[in-house]
Design a protein around this motif. Structure first.
Motif, short mmCIF file in Angstrom:
data_model
loop_
_atom_site.label_atom_id
_atom_site.label_comp_id
_atom_site.label_asym_id
_atom_site.label_seq_id
_atom_site.Cartn_x
_atom_site.Cartn_y
_atom_site.Cartn_z
N GLY A 130 0.80 -1.22 0.00
CA GLY A 130 0.00 0.00 0.00
C GLY A 130 0.83 1.27 0.00
N GLY A 131 2.16 1.12 0.14
CA GLY A 131 3.06 2.27 0.14
C GLY A 131 3.26 2.82 -1.26
N ARG A 132 3.90 3.97 -1.33
CA ARG A 132 3.96 4.71 -2.58
C ARG A 132 5.38 4.93 -3.09
NH1 ARG A 132 2.46 9.72 -1.62
NH2 ARG A 132 1.78 10.13 -3.75
N GLY A 190 6.20 2.06 -18.20
CA GLY A 190 6.17 0.62 -18.46
C GLY A 190 7.14 -0.14 -17.59
N TRP A 191 8.34 0.40 -17.39
CA TRP A 191 9.32 -0.25 -16.50
C TRP A 191 8.78 -0.34 -15.08
CZ3 TRP A 191 14.68 2.40 -17.80
CH2 TRP A 191 15.05 2.05 -19.10
N ILE A 192 8.13 0.72 -14.62
CA ILE A 192 7.59 0.73 -13.26
C ILE A 192 6.53 -0.35 -13.10
CG2 ILE A 192 6.31 2.11 -11.58
CD1 ILE A 192 7.71 4.60 -12.77
N ARG A 193 5.65 -0.50 -14.09
CA ARG A 193 4.63 -1.56 -14.04
C ARG A 193 5.27 -2.95 -14.05
NH1 ARG A 193 2.34 1.88 -17.92
NH2 ARG A 193 0.55 3.06 -17.10
N TRP A 197 4.78 -2.53 -9.60
CA TRP A 197 3.99 -1.43 -9.06
C TRP A 197 2.64 -1.32 -9.79
CZ3 TRP A 197 5.86 1.23 -4.89
CH2 TRP A 197 7.23 1.12 -4.62
N THR A 198 1.65 -0.79 -9.10
CA THR A 198 0.33 -0.58 -9.70
C THR A 198 -0.04 0.91 -9.63
OG1 THR A 198 -0.80 -0.99 -7.59
CG2 THR A 198 -0.43 -2.89 -9.04
N ARG A 214 4.36 8.38 -10.42
CA ARG A 214 3.81 7.91 -9.15
C ARG A 214 3.27 6.49 -9.31
NH1 ARG A 214 1.89 12.42 -10.70
NH2 ARG A 214 -0.22 11.65 -11.08
N ALA A 215 3.34 5.71 -8.22
CA ALA A 215 2.83 4.34 -8.26
C ALA A 215 2.60 3.86 -6.83
CB ALA A 215 3.81 3.40 -8.99
#
Length: 219
Positions: A130-132, A190-193, A197-198, A214-215
């Motif tokens: 749940g963290g960011r 795309g790399w973050i996904r 991460w969501t 942000r994610a």
């Protein structure tokens, strides 16, 4: 290289960005929205300028950087801040426990990591469910005209100014090259996904010179 420019790093960045670095830092702080009781990792923190802004909202901040020179300069400048600590750390092998931080953030450092995709996975590991994640990084202006002007500034103006301001002008040649070769906003999203991460989103700052990503870590 970063060790050599640590003392004048923040001043030079302000001049080269024409003061926009302060606006970008303020936007990043608002996106992080630090609160008392939170534990935040500020990775690639440099001398801790971004970290100090987070502590002023009551959060406990760990400023981590790969460069021992940057860490030493940050400790010298900010030794009196109780809720701020400095740690030398490799972004691809962080010296922190799983799910240790409420929020992780990285400003203008991800493109300097040898394996940025691995760094994004490491940031996910040390973040609580749940963290960011908040990443502020140079990007590519979507306007072809403005992007041309931006490339002219980086190729022709920035090296001249850097030579007059910095103790290591070659470091700012690297800066220009790293910005030019870095992927655009969509590719980084795309790399973050892919890292796990969501709720991934981004918005452009300064017409896309910089993008704020942000994610959220899945619960």
């Amino acid at each position: 290289m970063f060790d050599q420019v640590a003392a004048g790093y923040d001043r030079t960045n302000t001049v080269l960005s024409m003061g926009n670095d302060r606006l970008w830092r303020a936007a990043t702080t608002r996106a992080i929205a630090p609160r008392p009781g939170q534990r935040i990792l500020d990775l690639a923190a440099g001398t801790g300028a971004s970290s100090v802004a987070l502590t002023q909202r009551g959060a406990t901040v760990v400023a981590a950087d790969f460069s021992p020179g940057m860490i030493a300069e940050g400790r010298r400048r900010h030794s009196g801040i109780r809720n701020l600590s400095f740690v030398q750390a490799d972004a691809t092998d962080l010296p922190f426990d799983d799910a240790e931080f409420d929020t992780v953030t990285m400003s203008f450092g991800l493109r300097n990591v040898n394996d940025p995709k691995k760094a994004l996975r490491e940031l996910l590991r040390v973040t609580k469910p749940g963290g960011r994640l908040v990443v502020c990084e140079f990007s590519h202006p979507p306007s072809a005209v403005f992007n041309g002007l931006y490339r002219f500034y980086n190729d022709r103006v920035l090296p001249v100014v850097a030579k007059s301001m910095s103790s290591n002008a070659e470091a700012y040649d690297y800066l220009n090259e790293s910005i030019r070769d870095w992927p655009d906003q969509g590719t980084l999203s795309g790399w973050i996904r892919q890292a796990g991460w969501t709720d991934v989103a981004h918005r452009n700052l300064s017409m896309g010179i910089v993008a704020l990503h942000r994610a959220v870590k899945p619960r």
